[in-house]
Design a protein around this motif. Structure first.
Motif, PDB file in Angstrom:
ATOM      1  N   PHE A  33       0.749  -1.320   0.113  1.00  0.00           N
ATOM      2  CA  PHE A  33      -0.012  -0.273   0.082  1.00  0.00           C
ATOM      3  C   PHE A  33       0.880   1.211   0.025  1.00  0.00           C
ATOM      4  O   PHE A  33       0.679   2.410  -0.555  1.00  0.00           O
ATOM      5  N   TYR A  34       1.987   1.265   0.699  1.00  0.00           N
ATOM      6  CA  TYR A  34       2.748   2.348   0.766  1.00  0.00           C
ATOM      7  C   TYR A  34       3.396   2.626  -0.790  1.00  0.00           C
ATOM      8  O   TYR A  34       3.357   3.612  -1.206  1.00  0.00           O
ATOM      9  N   ASP A  35       4.078   1.396  -1.363  1.00  0.00           N
ATOM     10  CA  ASP A  35       4.279   1.817  -2.713  1.00  0.00           C
ATOM     11  C   ASP A  35       3.210   2.289  -3.697  1.00  0.00           C
ATOM     12  O   ASP A  35       3.733   2.797  -4.604  1.00  0.00           O
ATOM     13  N   SER A  36       1.956   1.937  -3.389  1.00  0.00           N
ATOM     14  CA  SER A  36       1.036   2.331  -4.448  1.00  0.00           C
ATOM     15  C   SER A  36       0.437   3.841  -4.279  1.00  0.00           C
ATOM     16  O   SER A  36      -0.050   4.359  -4.971  1.00  0.00           O
ATOM     17  N   GLN A  37       0.528   4.118  -2.766  1.00  0.00           N
ATOM     18  CA  GLN A  37      -0.193   5.197  -2.521  1.00  0.00           C
ATOM     19  C   GLN A  37       0.594   6.362  -1.930  1.00  0.00           C
ATOM     20  O   GLN A  37       0.443   7.389  -2.273  1.00  0.00           O
ATOM     21  N   VAL A  38       1.821   6.203  -1.454  1.00  0.00           N
ATOM     22  CA  VAL A  38       2.815   7.349  -1.075  1.00  0.00           C
ATOM     23  C   VAL A  38       3.188   8.341  -2.149  1.00  0.00           C
ATOM     24  O   VAL A  38       3.451   9.250  -2.265  1.00  0.00           O
ATOM     25  N   PRO A  39       3.422   7.649  -3.467  1.00  0.00           N
ATOM     26  CA  PRO A  39       4.101   8.624  -4.462  1.00  0.00           C
ATOM     27  C   PRO A  39       2.756   9.468  -4.983  1.00  0.00           C
ATOM     28  O   PRO A  39       3.113  10.772  -5.278  1.00  0.00           O
ATOM     29  N   VAL A  40       1.653   9.098  -4.763  1.00  0.00           N
ATOM     30  CA  VAL A  40       0.459  10.242  -4.789  1.00  0.00           C
ATOM     31  C   VAL A  40       0.629  11.419  -3.725  1.00  0.00           C
ATOM     32  O   VAL A  40       0.620  12.401  -4.271  1.00  0.00           O
ATOM     33  N   LEU A  41       0.964  10.702  -2.718  1.00  0.00           N
ATOM     34  CA  LEU A  41       1.038  11.931  -1.578  1.00  0.00           C
ATOM     35  C   LEU A  41       2.355  12.764  -1.662  1.00  0.00           C
ATOM     36  O   LEU A  41       2.515  14.240  -1.636  1.00  0.00           O
ATOM     37  N   LEU A  42       3.463  12.366  -2.427  1.00  0.00           N
ATOM     38  CA  LEU A  42       4.785  13.087  -2.723  1.00  0.00           C
ATOM     39  C   LEU A  42       4.151  13.913  -3.806  1.00  0.00           C
ATOM     40  O   LEU A  42       4.801  15.277  -3.945  1.00  0.00           O
ATOM     41  N   ARG A  43       3.453  13.635  -4.699  1.00  0.00           N
ATOM     42  CA  ARG A  43       3.113  14.479  -5.755  1.00  0.00           C
ATOM     43  C   ARG A  43       2.034  15.585  -5.530  1.00  0.00           C
ATOM     44  O   ARG A  43       2.207  16.754  -6.354  1.00  0.00           O
ATOM     45  N   GLU A  44       1.620  15.704  -4.420  1.00  0.00           N
ATOM     46  CA  GLU A  44       1.008  16.741  -3.745  1.00  0.00           C
ATOM     47  C   GLU A  44       1.882  17.795  -3.362  1.00  0.00           C
ATOM     48  O   GLU A  44       1.670  19.182  -3.369  1.00  0.00           O
ATOM     49  N   HIS A  45       3.384  17.591  -3.293  1.00  0.00           N
ATOM     50  CA  HIS A  45       4.175  18.619  -2.816  1.00  0.00           C
ATOM     51  C   HIS A  45       5.154  18.918  -3.896  1.00  0.00           C
ATOM     52  O   HIS A  45       5.997  19.687  -3.540  1.00  0.00           O
ATOM     53  N   VAL A  46       5.538  17.837  -4.867  1.00  0.00           N
ATOM     54  CA  VAL A  46       6.554  18.189  -5.813  1.00  0.00           C
ATOM     55  C   VAL A  46       6.099  17.567  -7.072  1.00  0.00           C
ATOM     56  O   VAL A  46       5.363  16.674  -7.217  1.00  0.00           O
ATOM     57  N   THR A  47       6.462  18.195  -8.131  1.00  0.00           N
ATOM     58  CA  THR A  47       6.166  17.904  -9.489  1.00  0.00           C
ATOM     59  C   THR A  47       7.491  16.937 -10.205  1.00  0.00           C
ATOM     60  O   THR A  47       7.120  16.297 -11.220  1.00  0.00           O
ATOM     61  N   SER A  48       8.382  16.887  -9.910  1.00  0.00           N
ATOM     62  CA  SER A  48       9.404  16.191 -10.170  1.00  0.00           C
ATOM     63  C   SER A  48       9.512  14.830 -10.084  1.00  0.00           C
ATOM     64  O   SER A  48       9.414  14.264  -8.957  1.00  0.00           O
ATOM     65  N   THR A  49       9.270  13.964 -11.177  1.00  0.00           N
ATOM     66  CA  THR A  49       9.102  12.332 -11.038  1.00  0.00           C
ATOM     67  C   THR A  49      10.444  11.799 -10.489  1.00  0.00           C
ATOM     68  O   THR A  49      10.549  10.830  -9.774  1.00  0.00           O
ATOM     69  N   ALA A  50      11.710  12.628 -10.804  1.00  0.00           N
ATOM     70  CA  ALA A  50      12.984  12.051 -10.341  1.00  0.00           C
ATOM     71  C   ALA A  50      13.022  11.966  -8.996  1.00  0.00           C
ATOM     72  O   ALA A  50      13.466  11.250  -8.098  1.00  0.00           O
ATOM     73  N   THR A  51      12.445  13.058  -8.253  1.00  0.00           N
ATOM     74  CA  THR A  51      12.505  13.374  -6.973  1.00  0.00           C
ATOM     75  C   THR A  51      11.573  12.195  -6.286  1.00  0.00           C
ATOM     76  O   THR A  51      11.779  11.672  -5.294  1.00  0.00           O
ATOM     77  N   VAL A  52      10.594  12.124  -6.901  1.00  0.00           N
ATOM     78  CA  VAL A  52       9.548  11.188  -6.402  1.00  0.00           C
ATOM     79  C   VAL A  52      10.304   9.695  -6.245  1.00  0.00           C
ATOM     80  O   VAL A  52      10.009   9.020  -5.287  1.00  0.00           O
ATOM     81  N   GLY A  53      10.790   9.253  -7.382  1.00  0.00           N
ATOM     82  CA  GLY A  53      11.505   8.230  -7.594  1.00  0.00           C
ATOM     83  C   GLY A  53      12.571   7.778  -6.488  1.00  0.00           C
ATOM     84  O   GLY A  53      12.811   6.860  -5.775  1.00  0.00           O
TER      85      GLY A  53
END
Length: 428
Positions: A33-53
């Protein structure tokens, strides 16, 4: 409820296997669940896909350092509860609490801190439950137990998907409660039902402590690694090398399957992402038969045959580049992967020189596997740059064949070792 009594019969082995599988099911439910939903939480604060990864990869980086360390620390722990349960009893509830805090963070900095703490604690408890397999289960039955564990962890992918489908849209924060509640409930069950101080491996470790004396009762991590590297018996190193190589092949396959489907088969992103779904079901069905094959034909033979089957399936995928053909050969590859995945860690546990280092060997297996997962996609990606997307499955097959060759060499050394042991026994 009475504590589990390990009596050395099949029923007791099945019972403790159930509790170990339950522990890992609970842990992996939060991870998936962390792997599937935390990226969505990150994208609320940052637009860089590299940073999310980068932030999402932090847990794997921590695992490389934390898992062998906690394995060694738990190996050297002696309490009336055993050597794994004290850490699980504290770590699993703490991981659940940190998991619950993730959707309530209000800034990227706060989210990153909670992510780091969760990954740190979750990586601490992850290898401990798995280490209880060799603690409780004798060598001949470990593949069966590991199959049950792998099936349980595979089912968490479905659980995470169902929570996302049924709860997330209406209750984006409340959805995190479900995996956390599972983790807390299972912790209570483990505390009441399991004492790993009753395991055969724990009792053997205590007996070795007595024989070694006070000064040698703790086994430092550096001594274990030095013994692994300098020992003239190269079987353990060769097995870890095979794990590294096959890990690279497997993670290369998993990481690049979606762009492969889009580039080589002309599928949409969603269609390409679903290519591996049938093979995931096949893996669950093949897990237990893979354990039985190991008991019947030998663990190393089953591992080598599984990797070879995976390599053949990847090579066939290069020749049969239709959607239906690709799905079929991927399912065949999943059967081969089961032959490796169910038995490789068991083979390493059975090569461990002492019951006092089983936790460390669990950690070393995980580190080697993840290092392969780190390097494999990059290597396969570089090969794709040279040979093109249509040849990607063949590139993966080449890496898998290298792993097969390493296990073949390991098999030769194993035969020599068994022959030498038989000769020594006969002369004495």
């Amino acid at each position: 409820m009475a504590e589990v009594q390990i009596r050395g019969d099949a029923a007791s082995y099945r019972k403790i296997t159930f509790f170990i599988a339950l522990a890992l099911f609970a842990q992996e439910s939060t991870w998936n669940f962390y792997d599937s939903q935390v990226p969505v939480l990150l994208r609320e604060h940052v637009t860089s896909t590299a940073t999310v990864g980068l932030l999402m990869g932090m847990d794997n980086l921590l695992g490389i350092f934390v898992q062998p360390w906690i394995g060694n620390r738990s190996d050297n722990t002696r309490t009336r509860w055993g050597r794994r349960m004290p850490y699980l009893a504290v770590g699993m509830p703490l991981a659940a609490l940190l998991f619950l805090l993730l959707p309530w963070t209000t800034s990227l900095g706060a989210l990153a801190v909670v992510m780091f703490l969760y990954a740190l604690v979750a990586n601490t408890v992850r290898p401990l439950a798995e280490s209880m397999v060799p603690d409780f289960i004798p060598p001949g039955r470990r593949s069966r137990a590991n199959a049950a564990v792998k099936i349980a962890t595979s089912l968490t992918i479905i659980v995470a998907a169902l929570i996302s489908l049924l709860v997330v849209d209406e209750h984006p924060r409340g959805a995190f409660v479900v995996p956390a509640a599972i983790l807390l409930l299972v912790t209570v069950v483990l505390i009441v039902k399991v004492r790993d101080s009753r395991s055969a491996a724990y009792r053997a470790a205590v007996a070795e402590d007595v024989g070694a004396g006070h000064d040698e009762s703790r086994v430092p991590f550096r001594r274990i690694v030095a013994d692994l590297v300098t020992d003239r018996d190269r079987r353990r190193l060769l097995l870890l090398l095979a794990v590294f190589l096959f890990g690279g092949a497997w993670f290369g396959f998993r990481s690049l399957i979606t762009p492969y489907g889009m580039e080589a088969l002309g599928l949409t992103r969603g269609e390409a992402g679903g290519l591996a779904l049938p093979s995931g079901v096949v893996f669950v069905l093949a897990a237990y038969p893979a354990a039985l094959c190991a008991e019947r034909f030998g663990r190393l033979r089953t591992i080598a045959a599984g990797m070879a089957l995976f390599a053949v399936a990847m090579a066939a995928a290069t020749l049969v580049q239709t959607v239906t053909g690709t799905v079929v050969v991927f399912c065949v590859g999943a059967v081969g992967f089961a032959g490796f995945s169910i038995n490789a860690a068991v083979a390493l546990w059975n090569l461990a020189p002492s019951s006092r280092v089983l936790g460390v060997y669990t950690g070393l297996y995980a580190v080697t596997w993840y290092l392969g997962g780190f390097g494999g996609p990059a290597l396969i990606g570089a090969m794709v740059d040279l040979t093109g997307w249509r040849a990607m499955p063949l590139d993966i097959a080449v890496l898998a064949v290298l792993a097969v060759l390493v296990v073949a060499r390991l098999g030769q050394l194993q035969k020599r070792h068994l022959s030498a042991s038989a000769t020594t026994t006969a002369t004495t």
